[in-house]
Design an enzyme around this catalytic site. Structure first.
Site, mmCIF file in Angstrom:
data_model
loop_
_atom_site.group_PDB
_atom_site.id
_atom_site.type_symbol
_atom_site.label_atom_id
_atom_site.label_comp_id
_atom_site.label_asym_id
_atom_site.label_seq_id
_atom_site.Cartn_x
_atom_site.Cartn_y
_atom_site.Cartn_z
ATOM 1 N N HIS B 44 -4.007 5.237 -1.036
ATOM 2 C CA HIS B 44 -4.329 3.899 -0.549
ATOM 3 C C HIS B 44 -4.019 3.771 0.947
ATOM 4 O O HIS B 44 -4.774 3.169 1.698
ATOM 5 C CB HIS B 44 -3.520 2.871 -1.338
ATOM 6 C CG HIS B 44 -3.903 1.452 -1.066
ATOM 7 N ND1 HIS B 44 -5.088 0.915 -1.485
ATOM 8 C CD2 HIS B 44 -3.258 0.464 -0.419
ATOM 9 C CE1 HIS B 44 -5.154 -0.347 -1.109
ATOM 10 N NE2 HIS B 44 -4.056 -0.645 -0.454
ATOM 11 N N HIS B 90 -9.535 -5.104 -3.336
ATOM 12 C CA HIS B 90 -8.303 -5.478 -4.024
ATOM 13 C C HIS B 90 -8.573 -5.416 -5.520
ATOM 14 O O HIS B 90 -8.407 -6.395 -6.247
ATOM 15 C CB HIS B 90 -7.813 -6.861 -3.581
ATOM 16 C CG HIS B 90 -6.345 -6.888 -3.317
ATOM 17 N ND1 HIS B 90 -5.527 -7.928 -3.642
ATOM 18 C CD2 HIS B 90 -5.523 -5.955 -2.763
ATOM 19 C CE1 HIS B 90 -4.280 -7.660 -3.283
ATOM 20 N NE2 HIS B 90 -4.260 -6.471 -2.752
ATOM 21 N N HIS B 92 -7.471 -3.169 -8.252
ATOM 22 C CA HIS B 92 -6.502 -3.047 -9.347
ATOM 23 C C HIS B 92 -5.690 -4.320 -9.559
ATOM 24 O O HIS B 92 -5.527 -4.762 -10.694
ATOM 25 C CB HIS B 92 -5.598 -1.833 -9.120
ATOM 26 C CG HIS B 92 -6.293 -0.542 -9.449
ATOM 27 N ND1 HIS B 92 -5.662 0.679 -9.431
ATOM 28 C CD2 HIS B 92 -7.564 -0.294 -9.817
ATOM 29 C CE1 HIS B 92 -6.523 1.623 -9.756
ATOM 30 N NE2 HIS B 92 -7.691 1.061 -9.988
ATOM 31 N N ARG B 111 -5.647 -11.172 7.540
ATOM 32 C CA ARG B 111 -4.611 -10.724 8.494
ATOM 33 C C ARG B 111 -5.104 -9.527 9.315
ATOM 34 O O ARG B 111 -4.725 -9.363 10.473
ATOM 35 C CB ARG B 111 -3.311 -10.388 7.758
ATOM 36 C CG ARG B 111 -2.599 -11.605 7.221
ATOM 37 C CD ARG B 111 -1.180 -11.266 6.768
ATOM 38 N NE ARG B 111 -1.137 -10.273 5.709
ATOM 39 C CZ ARG B 111 -1.347 -10.521 4.423
ATOM 40 N NH1 ARG B 111 -1.608 -11.754 4.022
ATOM 41 N NH2 ARG B 111 -1.298 -9.563 3.523
ATOM 42 N N ASP B 112 -5.938 -8.678 8.683
ATOM 43 C CA ASP B 112 -6.496 -7.547 9.436
ATOM 44 C C ASP B 112 -7.306 -8.035 10.636
ATOM 45 O O ASP B 112 -7.211 -7.488 11.734
ATOM 46 C CB ASP B 112 -7.420 -6.709 8.528
ATOM 47 C CG ASP B 112 -6.636 -5.730 7.665
ATOM 48 O OD1 ASP B 112 -5.690 -5.120 8.187
ATOM 49 O OD2 ASP B 112 -6.972 -5.586 6.475
ATOM 50 N N ASP B 263 -0.778 -6.348 10.919
ATOM 51 C CA ASP B 263 -0.439 -7.117 9.734
ATOM 52 C C ASP B 263 0.378 -6.266 8.775
ATOM 53 O O ASP B 263 0.334 -5.041 8.823
ATOM 54 C CB ASP B 263 -1.711 -7.587 9.041
ATOM 55 C CG ASP B 263 -2.567 -6.423 8.593
ATOM 56 O OD1 ASP B 263 -2.985 -5.637 9.466
ATOM 57 O OD2 ASP B 263 -2.790 -6.271 7.383
ATOM 58 N N GLU B 307 5.574 -5.773 -0.637
ATOM 59 C CA GLU B 307 4.275 -6.212 -0.132
ATOM 60 C C GLU B 307 4.158 -7.727 -0.196
ATOM 61 O O GLU B 307 3.076 -8.272 -0.434
ATOM 62 C CB GLU B 307 3.151 -5.484 -0.875
ATOM 63 C CG GLU B 307 3.164 -3.988 -0.550
ATOM 64 C CD GLU B 307 2.040 -3.177 -1.182
ATOM 65 O OE1 GLU B 307 1.158 -3.758 -1.823
ATOM 66 O OE2 GLU B 307 2.083 -1.942 -1.024
ATOM 67 N N SER B 308 5.259 -8.400 0.056
ATOM 68 C CA SER B 308 5.214 -9.862 0.181
ATOM 69 C C SER B 308 4.130 -10.223 1.184
ATOM 70 O O SER B 308 3.993 -9.584 2.222
ATOM 71 C CB SER B 308 6.561 -10.407 0.672
ATOM 72 O OG SER B 308 7.520 -10.292 -0.339
ATOM 73 N N GLY B 522 -13.740 0.486 7.606
ATOM 74 C CA GLY B 522 -13.827 -0.019 6.247
ATOM 75 C C GLY B 522 -12.666 0.460 5.428
ATOM 76 O O GLY B 522 -11.553 0.625 5.938
ATOM 77 N N ASN B 523 -12.936 0.717 4.177
ATOM 78 C CA ASN B 523 -11.860 0.941 3.235
ATOM 79 C C ASN B 523 -12.396 1.833 2.123
ATOM 80 O O ASN B 523 -13.577 1.777 1.800
ATOM 81 C CB ASN B 523 -11.410 -0.448 2.729
ATOM 82 C CG ASN B 523 -10.478 -0.391 1.532
ATOM 83 O OD1 ASN B 523 -10.814 -0.885 0.469
ATOM 84 N ND2 ASN B 523 -9.326 0.202 1.701
#
Lengths: 233, 720
Positions: B44, B90, B92, B111-112, B263, B307-308, B522-523
């Site tokens: 990830h 997002h 899972h 935030r990104d 972020d 990961e708050s 991207g991702n």
């Protein structure tokens, strides 16, 4: 004239309201003011904007109604200033006891974002100087707790005083339509002396003539006409 | 999650990764250090299986101000304005807890965009679920939509588009890909590389709690049967605090020397801090004891990896720290000084005076890569014989009612589409249009991908997704200038999914090169499988189209009765990969490859027609084909269309071509002249009428008409 937009933590239509006021009120001084430092001493018109003040935690508008800004708003009303509460700002005015009634979740039980028609039912306010009774305006709504509740006696009382300002209606202006289940399809009400208007639709989102959304200017610009004819103070 | 295992392999690291870490550190690592590394080197965070492949995507172009590798891609849109955009998955978390999973997905991508110095201006969401008849689909769809509405509406960023598909392969592994678009002035562009000895790290936003610990690692394995037990790994979002944080961050960036910003997302504070240091190649200290905590007894590893949500890490010149904290305090946001850039190349983690870890920054600069072993390319199955005739009217009604083509109004009607006063064209058809500010340039934005086409051919399907997204923005007269992508696939450790990963990258790369659209980042989301079943390869494309004058985008003024209806581009030559083929049971021929030359001509033509003000509306012919596109124009405009079509064959009516759109123009001659000059096929097929119906004449078929009411009823969908 001077128009001030109050910014609560979580307000998110404050920039929009300020921009639309600048369009609607050429020559006016338009400011955004943080709620904790609110100074309305030179203000003619104060707008409580839409958004999620304090995250709508507890109830929509409930926490903002306890802000020190509310005392300043009440003082402005007492000296004859004008106050416009839009969407979340309307909810704040109701929670602060400045306007009557209460809000529940929309009858459809979810957030609604779309254009609606509202019919002008009263012009007993300088804030409605730009419209006439029976006019139909096309304005957007965007809310989850927009189901405005009044008791039948409250409703009759407001009706008698000409304080039911706006009602939802169908596209023809006559047929009934009530997107959120509000009592009497009420979309906007006036305060006791017509100095305060609370409304769920967003006039600031219809202040964009270039793309055919202009009806909000008739609300926002109305105050200017009446102020020019004698002012507030 | 208790972090107690000393065996680093139990944390998911491979033996060779452990050896590499020891070699770079020059010693055995502590339990805390292994915990950090196992998260940073997860798929990830590190893109182990895809990083090398992503280099195949063309990322350069005249308008690219920031390409892949940062928080978001940034493109020049003229007059000193730029647009920042990125899409991210997002999946899972949304499978396990749909409302919070989706809410934190859009909070994260917002935030990104903020981290580039941009004000977040719009969201788009690309959603994939199992078929509506599957038992969990309704729960997941309602939860995800509620989560997007909960976060987006409150944070004051409108949701203006996206796409939604149902396919059986997503039944237990739904996809939630969130895209954020933001605007900034060129001079406000920021990056995340830490620099300048003595500069201070300021942690802004929410307090750190136990939520989402190990989220990145969670995202890097396949979903288990008992996935519900993973719920504590899902973060919880607070859009109210998110809104305060946006305003505080923008005001600080606007008024103070912010050296770098990132972020906090995957791998939390450790991820952001270490990436900033690694990017700048600097040593630094991190003061764990100063991190504001939500609960007292957090272990150091938990503070580092929590990961708050709603947190940003800013690097400021030391003199600016107090002023930044004052801004944050006034707006109701906490801001704590948590570290400092230092001489040397060591990353030192301190708890009070105690040194918990001291490691060279180099260790965090580059995660190891993992080899993939793709299966050989599959052979295309022979194309089945296509039906030669059909009942156009009843097939149209069946297609309009199908879950993948019916109206999405009930979904986007729950999102605030207007807040911010940037939305010139709301969602509903092709692409939404945004302006950066009053009088400023803007963009058309759309997301696209078709699971059916991608399951039949990942490579062609991925290329077609780029083509469709490009046509969508071009339908508003916008020139496609950049794309962001989110690649959702199964486990890369399996040869078939590895093949699909290679294929979708190659498909996007080919289309991006052919259409000269840079890929700005991207991702990649791998391990999207459950119970041994992998999802259909899902390369989602988020497209940005440039509009110098967004208020004059095609469709803003809208059509009127009497205007002419034209077809621009090339009609379909087969039914392969179409919704009609699926309905008629004539799968599984892979879709026809894109016709790039025809598409380039069509894209150029649409931009020119917008410049000339020659079109009142344009609508891309895509899912469902030509008749569906015509029906959509009727339901959208509430006007009528009377058309005479050239053919009555199923492929003409329902095929899904790569370079065709319907256009409505006051003057057909003007359009024809421009089309001819660009070599684009143009055919006038009818006119706009007062009678709100779709009226169709075809050779060899009796005339038929369907009223607006009938079409609207058929496509009502009732998804929610």
């Amino acid at each position: 004239m001077t128009a001030d937009v109050v910014v609560f933590p979580g307000s998110n239509c404050d920039f929009d309201a300020a921009a639309a006021l600048s369009t609607a009120l050429p020559g006016a001084t338009v400011r955004r003011q943080w709620h904790a430092d609110l100074d309305l001493s030179g203000t003619d018109l104060c707008v409580l904007p839409g958004g999620f003040a304090y995250g709508d935690y507890l109830r929509a508008g409930a926490l903002a109604a306890r802000s020190p800004a509310i005392a300043a708003v009440k003082a402005l009303i007492a000296r004859g200033g004008l106050v416009l509460g839009i969407c979340n700002g309307f909810q704040v005015l109701v929670e602060a006891g400045i306007l009557p009634g209460a809000f529940q979740t929309n009858s459809v039980q979810h957030f609604l974002c779309r254009d609606v028609q509202v019919r002008v039912c009263s012009t007993a306010s300088p804030l409605l100087a730009g419209v006439r009774e029976g006019d139909v305006l096309r304005l957007p709504i965007a809310h989850q707790e927009g189901n405005y509740r009044l008791t039948p006696p409250e409703y009759e009382h407001l009706l008698g005083e000409g304080r039911i300002a706006l009602r939802y209606c169908g596209e023809d202006g006559q047929s009934e339509e009530n997107p959120n289940g509000s009592y009497g399809a009420v979309a906007g009400v006036l305060g006791a002396r017509g100095r305060v208007l609370g409304m769920m639709p967003h006039p600031e989102r219809a202040a964009w003539p270039k793309i055919g959304r202009a009806d909000g200017l008739r609300i926002l610009g109305g105050a200017a006409a009446s102020l020019a004819q004698g002012g507030v103070r | 999650m208790a972090i107690s295992a000393f065996d680093p392999q139990a944390l998911g690291l491979t033996p060779s990764e452990c050896d590499l870490a020891r070699a770079l550190a020059g010693r055995e690592l502590s339990e805390l250090e292994w915990a950090i590394l196992s998260v940073l080197w997860s798929e990830h965070c590190a893109y182990k299986h895809s990083r090398a492949l992503l280099g195949r995507l063309p990322s350069e172009g005249e308008r690219v101000l920031a390409g892949p590798g940062g928080g978001a891609g940034v493109l020049d849109i003229g007059e000193g304005w730029a647009v920042a955009a990125k899409i991210e998955s997002h999946n899972h978390p949304s499978a396990v807890e749909p409302l919070q999973g989706a809410a934190t997905g859009i909070g994260g991508i917002m935030r990104d965009v903020l981290s580039m110095g941009a004000r977040p201006a719009a969201f788009l969401d690309s959603l994939r679920f199992g078929m509506p008849s599957a038992p969990r689909t309704d729960y997941l769809l309602r939860g995800v939509v509620a989560g997007i509405a909960h976060y987006g509406n409150c944070v004051g960023v409108p949701t203006v588009g996206g796409d939604l598909y149902f396919h059986p392969s997503y039944e237990r592994n739904p996809l939630v890909n969130a895209m954020c678009v933001g605007f900034l002035r060129h001079g406000d562009l920021r990056d995340s590389a830490a620099r300048g000895v003595g500069n201070r790290f300021l942690l802004l936003g929410a307090r750190t709690g136990r939520d989402g610990i190990g989220g990145a690692a969670f995202a890097s394995v396949t979903l288990r049967e008992d996935a519900a037990e993973d719920r504590p790994r899902v973060q919880v979002g607070d859009p109210f605090l998110g809104k305060l944080m946006i305003e505080a961050t923008l005001e600080i960036m606007d008024s103070l020397p912010v050296v770098a910003i990132q972020d906090l997302g995957a791998a939390g504070l450790a991820g952001a801090f270490l990436e900033m240091c690694a990017k700048g190649g600097v040593g630094a200290e991190l003061w764990l004891g100063r991190v504001p905590l939500r609960e007292r007894d957090l272990a150091p590893a938990e503070v580092l990896l929590s990961e708050s949500q709603e947190r940003m890490l800013l690097l400021l010149e030391p003199d600016a720290v107090q002023a930044a904290q004052a801004i944050a305090r006034r707006l109701g946001v906490e801001a704590a000084e948590v570290g400092e850039v230092q001489d040397g190349e060591d990353i030192v983690v301190l708890q009070g005076d105690e040194v918990l870890s001291r490691l060279p920054v180099e260790l965090f600069a580059k995660a190891p890569t993992a080899e993939i072993a793709p299966a050989p390319p599959p052979l295309a199955p022979p194309a089945p014989a296509e039906p030669r005739s059909c009942d156009g009217r009843s097939s149209l009604l069946a297609l309009l009612a199908s879950p993948n083509l019916c109206s999405r109004q009930s979904v986007y009607g729950r999102y605030d589409q207007d807040v911010g006063l940037r939305t010139v064209v709301r969602p509903g058809m092709d692409a939404a249009v945004l302006r950066a500010a009053p009088g400023a340039p803007g963009v058309a934005v759309a997301t696209d991908q078709n699971p059916l086409k991608c399951s039949l051919s990942p490579r062609i399907g991925a290329a077609l997704a780029v083509c469709e997204a490009a046509r969508n923005v071009a339908a508003r007269g916008a020139e496609p200038i950049g794309l962001t992508n989110c690649l959702n696939l199964g486990s890369p450790e399996r040869p078939l999914a590895a093949r699909q990963l290679v294929d979708v990258v190659d498909g996007i790369a080919e289309a991006a090169r052919e259409l000269r659209i840079p890929v700005t980042g991207g991702n990649v989301s791998l391990y999207n499988e459950s119970g041994g079943q992998s999802i259909a390869p899902t390369p989602v494309i988020g497209m940005i189209g440039h509009l110098p004058d967004p208020e004059r985008a095609i469709g803003v003024a809208g059509p009127r009765a009497g205007m002419r209806v034209l077809l621009l581009g090339r009609p379909a030559e087969s039914l392969a990969g179409s919704s009609y083929a699926e309905l008629a049971g004539v799968l599984p021929a892979p879709p026809d490859p894109p016709e790039y030359e025809a598409l380039r001509g069509l894209l150029t033509l649409l931009v020119r027609l917008r410049e000339e003000g020659a079109l009142a509306l344009a609508h891309d012919v895509a899912g469902g084909g030509l008749l569906v596109a015509l029906a959509e124009i009727v339901t959208h405009t509430r006007l009528g269309l009377a058309v005479h079509l050239e053919e009555a064959t199923p492929r003409y009516l329902f095929g899904e071509p790569s370079a065709l759109c319907v256009a409505i123009a006051p003057d057909a001659q003007v359009v024809a002249a421009h089309a001819k000059a660009l070599g684009v096929r143009v055919k006038e097929i009818g006119e706009v009428t007062e009678v709100a119906e779709l009226s169709v004449d075809m050779p060899t078929e009796p005339h038929w008409a369907l009223s607006l009411a009938r079409l609207a009823e058929a496509s009502r969908g009732d998804l929610l």
